[in-house]
Design a protein around this motif. Structure first.
Motif, PDB file in Angstrom:
ATOM      1  N   ILE A 119     -51.695 -32.270  82.410  1.00 22.17           N
ATOM      2  CA  ILE A 119     -52.690 -31.799  83.371  1.00 22.17           C
ATOM      3  C   ILE A 119     -54.004 -31.606  82.630  1.00 22.17           C
ATOM      4  CG2 ILE A 119     -53.324 -29.932  84.959  1.00 22.17           C
ATOM      5  CD1 ILE A 119     -50.299 -29.280  85.133  1.00 22.17           C
ATOM      6  N   ALA A 120     -55.097 -32.114  83.205  1.00 17.52           N
ATOM      7  CA  ALA A 120     -56.444 -31.898  82.658  1.00 17.52           C
ATOM      8  C   ALA A 120     -57.350 -31.512  83.818  1.00 17.52           C
ATOM      9  CB  ALA A 120     -56.964 -33.149  81.961  1.00 17.52           C
ATOM     10  N   LEU A 121     -57.856 -30.284  83.799  1.00 21.41           N
ATOM     11  CA  LEU A 121     -58.616 -29.722  84.917  1.00 21.41           C
ATOM     12  C   LEU A 121     -60.048 -29.411  84.509  1.00 21.41           C
ATOM     13  CD1 LEU A 121     -55.940 -27.145  86.119  1.00 21.41           C
ATOM     14  CD2 LEU A 121     -56.514 -29.293  87.263  1.00 21.41           C
ATOM     15  N   PHE A 122     -60.960 -29.539  85.476  1.00 21.12           N
ATOM     16  CA  PHE A 122     -62.367 -29.189  85.237  1.00 21.12           C
ATOM     17  C   PHE A 122     -62.996 -28.705  86.528  1.00 21.12           C
ATOM     18  CE2 PHE A 122     -66.771 -30.909  85.749  1.00 21.12           C
ATOM     19  CZ  PHE A 122     -67.416 -29.933  85.001  1.00 21.12           C
ATOM     20  N   GLU A 123     -63.709 -27.597  86.428  1.00 21.45           N
ATOM     21  CA  GLU A 123     -64.549 -27.110  87.527  1.00 21.45           C
ATOM     22  C   GLU A 123     -65.917 -26.785  86.942  1.00 21.45           C
ATOM     23  OE1 GLU A 123     -64.092 -26.863  90.728  1.00 21.45           O
ATOM     24  OE2 GLU A 123     -61.952 -27.407  90.791  1.00 21.45           O
ATOM     25  N   PRO A 124     -67.000 -27.197  87.603  1.00 21.57           N
ATOM     26  CA  PRO A 124     -68.344 -27.022  87.034  1.00 21.57           C
ATOM     27  C   PRO A 124     -68.717 -25.574  86.734  1.00 21.57           C
ATOM     28  CG  PRO A 124     -68.396 -28.560  88.876  1.00 21.57           C
ATOM     29  CD  PRO A 124     -67.030 -27.954  88.866  1.00 21.57           C
ATOM     30  N   ASP A 125     -68.152 -24.611  87.490  1.00 19.89           N
ATOM     31  CA  ASP A 125     -68.560 -23.212  87.308  1.00 19.89           C
ATOM     32  C   ASP A 125     -67.581 -22.406  86.453  1.00 19.89           C
ATOM     33  OD1 ASP A 125     -66.533 -23.269  89.147  1.00 19.89           O
ATOM     34  OD2 ASP A 125     -67.442 -21.826  90.538  1.00 19.89           O
ATOM     35  N   TRP A 126     -66.633 -23.056  85.820  1.00 16.59           N
ATOM     36  CA  TRP A 126     -65.691 -22.327  84.980  1.00 16.59           C
ATOM     37  C   TRP A 126     -66.360 -21.791  83.726  1.00 16.59           C
ATOM     38  CZ3 TRP A 126     -60.432 -25.456  85.055  1.00 16.59           C
ATOM     39  CH2 TRP A 126     -59.780 -25.178  86.263  1.00 16.59           C
ATOM     40  N   HIS A 127     -65.854 -20.642  83.254  1.00 17.38           N
ATOM     41  CA  HIS A 127     -66.411 -19.961  82.083  1.00 17.38           C
ATOM     42  C   HIS A 127     -65.692 -20.461  80.833  1.00 17.38           C
ATOM     43  CE1 HIS A 127     -67.583 -16.810  79.292  1.00 17.38           C
ATOM     44  NE2 HIS A 127     -68.401 -16.293  80.202  1.00 17.38           N
ATOM     45  N   GLN A 128     -66.485 -20.860  79.829  1.00 23.45           N
ATOM     46  CA  GLN A 128     -65.897 -21.372  78.585  1.00 23.45           C
ATOM     47  C   GLN A 128     -64.937 -20.393  77.938  1.00 23.45           C
ATOM     48  OE1 GLN A 128     -68.198 -23.068  75.376  1.00 23.45           O
ATOM     49  NE2 GLN A 128     -69.756 -23.766  76.813  1.00 23.45           N
ATOM     50  N   LYS A 174     -66.291 -28.597  77.145  1.00 19.12           N
ATOM     51  CA  LYS A 174     -65.461 -27.917  76.160  1.00 19.12           C
ATOM     52  C   LYS A 174     -64.080 -27.738  76.778  1.00 19.12           C
ATOM     53  CE  LYS A 174     -68.822 -26.834  73.178  1.00 19.12           C
ATOM     54  NZ  LYS A 174     -68.855 -27.224  71.760  1.00 19.12           N
ATOM     55  N   GLY A 175     -63.050 -28.138  76.043  1.00 23.03           N
ATOM     56  CA  GLY A 175     -61.693 -28.034  76.563  1.00 23.03           C
ATOM     57  C   GLY A 175     -60.839 -27.113  75.715  1.00 23.03           C
ATOM     58  N   SER A 176     -59.919 -26.419  76.363  1.00 24.64           N
ATOM     59  CA  SER A 176     -58.945 -25.595  75.670  1.00 24.64           C
ATOM     60  C   SER A 176     -57.576 -25.937  76.230  1.00 24.64           C
ATOM     61  CB  SER A 176     -59.254 -24.103  75.868  1.00 24.64           C
ATOM     62  OG  SER A 176     -58.392 -23.306  75.087  1.00 24.64           O
ATOM     63  N   GLY A 177     -56.639 -26.272  75.342  1.00 17.50           N
ATOM     64  CA  GLY A 177     -55.337 -26.739  75.789  1.00 17.50           C
ATOM     65  C   GLY A 177     -54.199 -25.858  75.328  1.00 17.50           C
ATOM     66  N   HIS A 195     -66.806 -39.007  80.225  1.00 18.92           N
ATOM     67  CA  HIS A 195     -65.557 -39.557  79.703  1.00 18.92           C
ATOM     68  C   HIS A 195     -64.318 -38.840  80.265  1.00 18.92           C
ATOM     69  CE1 HIS A 195     -67.415 -41.420  75.797  1.00 18.92           C
ATOM     70  NE2 HIS A 195     -67.520 -42.217  76.845  1.00 18.92           N
ATOM     71  N   LEU A 196     -64.501 -37.878  81.168  1.00 16.85           N
ATOM     72  CA  LEU A 196     -63.377 -37.050  81.607  1.00 16.85           C
ATOM     73  C   LEU A 196     -62.266 -37.877  82.242  1.00 16.85           C
ATOM     74  CD1 LEU A 196     -62.004 -34.333  82.105  1.00 16.85           C
ATOM     75  CD2 LEU A 196     -63.345 -34.110  84.215  1.00 16.85           C
ATOM     76  N   ASP A 197     -62.616 -38.751  83.171  1.00 18.66           N
ATOM     77  CA  ASP A 197     -61.576 -39.538  83.841  1.00 18.66           C
ATOM     78  C   ASP A 197     -60.831 -40.416  82.847  1.00 18.66           C
ATOM     79  OD1 ASP A 197     -62.149 -38.426  86.289  1.00 18.66           O
ATOM     80  OD2 ASP A 197     -63.508 -40.035  86.899  1.00 18.66           O
ATOM     81  N   ARG A 198     -61.567 -41.013  81.916  1.00 18.45           N
ATOM     82  CA  ARG A 198     -60.917 -41.839  80.908  1.00 18.45           C
ATOM     83  C   ARG A 198     -60.016 -40.995  80.003  1.00 18.45           C
ATOM     84  NH1 ARG A 198     -58.384 -46.212  80.069  1.00 18.45           N
ATOM     85  NH2 ARG A 198     -58.368 -46.927  77.910  1.00 18.45           N
ATOM     86  N   PHE A 199     -60.480 -39.802  79.668  1.00  9.23           N
ATOM     87  CA  PHE A 199     -59.657 -38.925  78.831  1.00  9.23           C
ATOM     88  C   PHE A 199     -58.352 -38.597  79.529  1.00  9.23           C
ATOM     89  CE2 PHE A 199     -58.100 -34.685  77.848  1.00  9.23           C
ATOM     90  CZ  PHE A 199     -57.899 -34.799  76.478  1.00  9.23           C
ATOM     91  N   ARG A 200     -58.420 -38.294  80.825  1.00  5.02           N
ATOM     92  CA  ARG A 200     -57.202 -37.956  81.562  1.00  5.02           C
ATOM     93  C   ARG A 200     -56.173 -39.090  81.472  1.00  5.02           C
ATOM     94  NH1 ARG A 200     -60.626 -35.507  86.388  1.00  5.02           N
ATOM     95  NH2 ARG A 200     -60.199 -33.275  86.153  1.00  5.02           N
ATOM     96  N   ILE A 201     -56.643 -40.306  81.613  1.00  5.23           N
ATOM     97  CA  ILE A 201     -55.736 -41.463  81.588  1.00  5.23           C
ATOM     98  C   ILE A 201     -55.099 -41.613  80.208  1.00  5.23           C
ATOM     99  CG2 ILE A 201     -55.634 -43.980  81.735  1.00  5.23           C
ATOM    100  CD1 ILE A 201     -57.903 -43.753  83.861  1.00  5.23           C
ATOM    101  N   VAL A 202     -55.931 -41.560  79.159  1.00  2.78           N
ATOM    102  CA  VAL A 202     -55.420 -41.773  77.801  1.00  2.78           C
ATOM    103  C   VAL A 202     -54.525 -40.615  77.379  1.00  2.78           C
ATOM    104  CG1 VAL A 202     -56.052 -42.134  75.378  1.00  2.78           C
ATOM    105  CG2 VAL A 202     -57.440 -43.159  77.196  1.00  2.78           C
ATOM    106  N   PHE A 203     -54.931 -39.389  77.701  1.00  2.81           N
ATOM    107  CA  PHE A 203     -54.128 -38.217  77.335  1.00  2.81           C
ATOM    108  C   PHE A 203     -52.768 -38.277  78.024  1.00  2.81           C
ATOM    109  CE2 PHE A 203     -53.161 -33.549  77.901  1.00  2.81           C
ATOM    110  CZ  PHE A 203     -52.888 -33.303  76.568  1.00  2.81           C
ATOM    111  N   GLU A 204     -52.757 -38.636  79.299  1.00 12.85           N
ATOM    112  CA  GLU A 204     -51.491 -38.759  80.024  1.00 12.85           C
ATOM    113  C   GLU A 204     -50.599 -39.819  79.384  1.00 12.85           C
ATOM    114  OE1 GLU A 204     -48.404 -38.644  82.856  1.00 12.85           O
ATOM    115  OE2 GLU A 204     -49.997 -37.201  82.472  1.00 12.85           O
TER     116      GLU A 204
END
Length: 563
Positions: A352-361, A391-394, A435-444
């Motif tokens: 799962i890779a999620l993003f919302e524009p108003d999320w707090h880092q 910025k991503g945190s997993g 690159h988010l959509d591409r990252f989701r594909i490669v990460f999956e």
């Protein structure tokens, strides 16, 4: 789908432990967690691995001792989480006790990001340090160390994160995970690495006669800080880490702790006389982390280094306020994430890779963890960072080393990730937003290739049924006093019960009265609004419920299914 699976209990180890005088229940629990002899349960300081076994400590001690003798100025660059804050506090308290001129800095999570970056070095340079010391960071700071050296600073890295392909050209590196280090405890936290460095420095100063005319500092007084950082960073509690945590807890229970630690216990409503690893992981740690997530971790560090009890309490109150704010932000972010996932088919996805524009880092890591727990999938949550960046945190699940998975992503698509780092179960990264959509594909694709189908099924490992004679306050308190945590999990038992009564508390927690073999037990499952059938097989923890001054046994349900 959740599967309850009892742990295997090696009989030879069980016999050796019971023959050694270990409580029969504890012997069973220890044997199931890989303990083979009574020696592995020794949590005295004499059983601690020696400082000179950790590569770099001797060289760091010599460099720092020279600096102290020369009156050189030192600056510690910390990380903005609980491990980094406690590591910084250990360094500040120990070095000042040794007579050093030492100051600290901690980067702002939003504007400067993680680690010793060149911009962070420019800020440090304003303090005109002769020696720059990193705690809980630095092993990936190739450019930052180069910038510090260009300013003429000597550099000492103390860290525990996994190194990249290229090591920084620091004067000294203390990190159990660096190439060529044979230190047996690879799970040492950042605060542990700094504590070991200070132990080595004290030994070096002792050899030089620095304590001939003054009292030698007792570094055991810092073990409350070491224990807190070790538990809060969720590192594996191997034998050496259990010693550090046990020693810290003993000091807390005896009332010997830093004013800041005492204030955090008070503000969290916890009794230090009955301190547990749970308190550090779920009461003290989150309040310190809240400063790094929403404000400035200098606030948390000041709480830990002040000797003024009143000031410590004032700071602890502010940390508590920030933690409440963090929880509110997290709840809103989690609700948004769950709405996005309503149509998510977990059976067809491995990640799962999620993003919302108003999320707090500062809160995305917690949200990633919550979603991971709910859906049992490696999860990365993204928030906007610098212009054009995310910025991503997993957070990961057993079976997938998250940092290694991100490394595979970069090898397949070298331009996809700007930077990354972390551990097996948690990692951070930066990508470009487009690159988010591409990252989701490669990460999956990478995660799917690294995990087996069975890895994607949530499994609760249990310690089997608990005999009726052990369903007591005495045993519940006995278990509370033990050291449990990552890699050494708290006991979870499973058995079949009859549901006699059930009701919802606050529309979200299921309160039950269960019976087994004619004996009734109170039980609760938090955040479970659904009802239970008449007979259930439940996985549960034995706990002590305190209400109006009365203590009773309560079963904390982790999961139940029809019997």
């Amino acid at each position: 789908m959740t599967r309850i699976q009892p742990r295997q209990i090696p009989q030879r180890a069980l016999t050796a432990l019971t023959d050694g005088g270990i409580h029969p229940l504890l012997a069973r629990l220890y044997a199931a967690r890989g303990i083979r002899s009574k020696h592995e349960l020794d949590t005295s300081l004499k059983a601690l691995l020696p400082p000179d076994a950790l590569t770099g400590t001797r060289e760091a001690a010599q460099l720092l001792a020279d600096a102290i003798e020369a009156g050189a100025r030192m600056v510690i660059v910390a990380d903005y989480d609980c491990d980094g804050a406690t590591a910084c506090a250990v360094g500040i308290r120990a070095l000042r006790a040794f007579g050093a001129d030492v100051h600290y800095l901690v980067p702002d999570r939003i504007t400067l990001g993680y680690g010793l970056t060149p911009p962070m070095v420019e800020i440090a340079a304003r303090l005109e340090p002769d020696v720059l010391i990193t705690v809980d960071n630095g092993i990936a700071s190739v450019e930052g160390i180069a910038a510090a050296r260009a300013h003429g600073m000597a550099t000492v890295i103390t860290d525990h994160h996994l190194p990249g392909d290229v090591l920084p050209e620091a004067d000294v590196i203390v990190n159990p995970n660096q190439p060529g280090c044979d230190f047996p405890s690879k799970a040492l936290a950042g605060v542990g690495a700094m504590f070991y460095t200070m132990l080595a420095l004290r030994a070096e100063l002792r050899e030089r006669g620095a304590f001939a005319e003054r009292k030698e500092p007792n570094l055991a007084e810092l073990l409350d800080l070491v224990a807190l950082g070790t538990v809060a960073d969720v590192v594996k509690l191997d034998h050496n880490n259990r010693i550090l945590v046990s020693q810290g807890l003993q000091r807390m229970r005896a009332g010997r702790m830093q004013p800041g630690i005492r204030a955090l216990f008070a503000i969290a409503g916890r009794d230090p006389a009955r301190a547990s690893a749970f308190d550090m992981g779920f009461a003290l740690g989150p309040r310190l982390n809240a400063a790094g997530r929403l404000s400035d971790m200098s606030l948390g560090i000041e709480c830990l280094i002040t000797d003024d009890a009143g000031r410590a309490m004032n700071i602890a109150q502010e940390l508590d306020r920030l933690n409440r704010e963090r929880r509110s932000i997290e709840a809103d972010m989690q609700e948004a994430a769950l709405l996005r996932l309503e149509e998510f088919d977990a059976g067809n996805k491995a990640s799962i890779a999620l993003f919302e524009p108003d999320w707090h880092q500062g809160v995305i890591g917690i949200v990633a963890g919550r979603i991971k727990e709910r859906l049992h999938r490696p999860t990365i949550a993204f928030a906007r960072g610098n212009e054009g960046e995310l910025k991503g945190s997993g957070r990961s699940i057993p079976g997938l080393h998250l940092r290694d998975a991100l490394d595979v992503v970069t090898k397949r698509e070298p331009d996809l990730i700007v930077r990354f780092g972390g551990h097996a179960m948690a990692a951070g990264l930066t990508i470009l937003e487009h690159h988010l959509d591409r990252f989701r594909i490669v990460f999956e694709d990478v995660v799917s290739s690294l995990l087996e189908p069975a890895d994607l099924q949530r499994r609760i490992d249990t310690d089997g049924a608990l005999e009726g004679g052990y369903m007591s306050l005495e045993v519940a308190r006995l278990l509370d006093q033990e050291i449990w945590g990552q890699g050494f999990p708290a006991p979870v038992f499973d058995d079949v019960f009859r549901v006699e009564r059930q009701r919802l508390l606050k529309d979200r927690h299921l309160k039950l009265e269960l019976s087994r073999q004619g004996v009734r037990y109170d039980a609760i499952q938090f955040n479970h609004a659904g009802g239970a059938p008449g007979d259930i097989r439940a996985a549960y923890k034995l706990s002590v419920n305190e209400y109006n001054g009365v203590s009773s046994v309560q079963l904390m349900l982790e999961h139940f299914e029809p019997a």
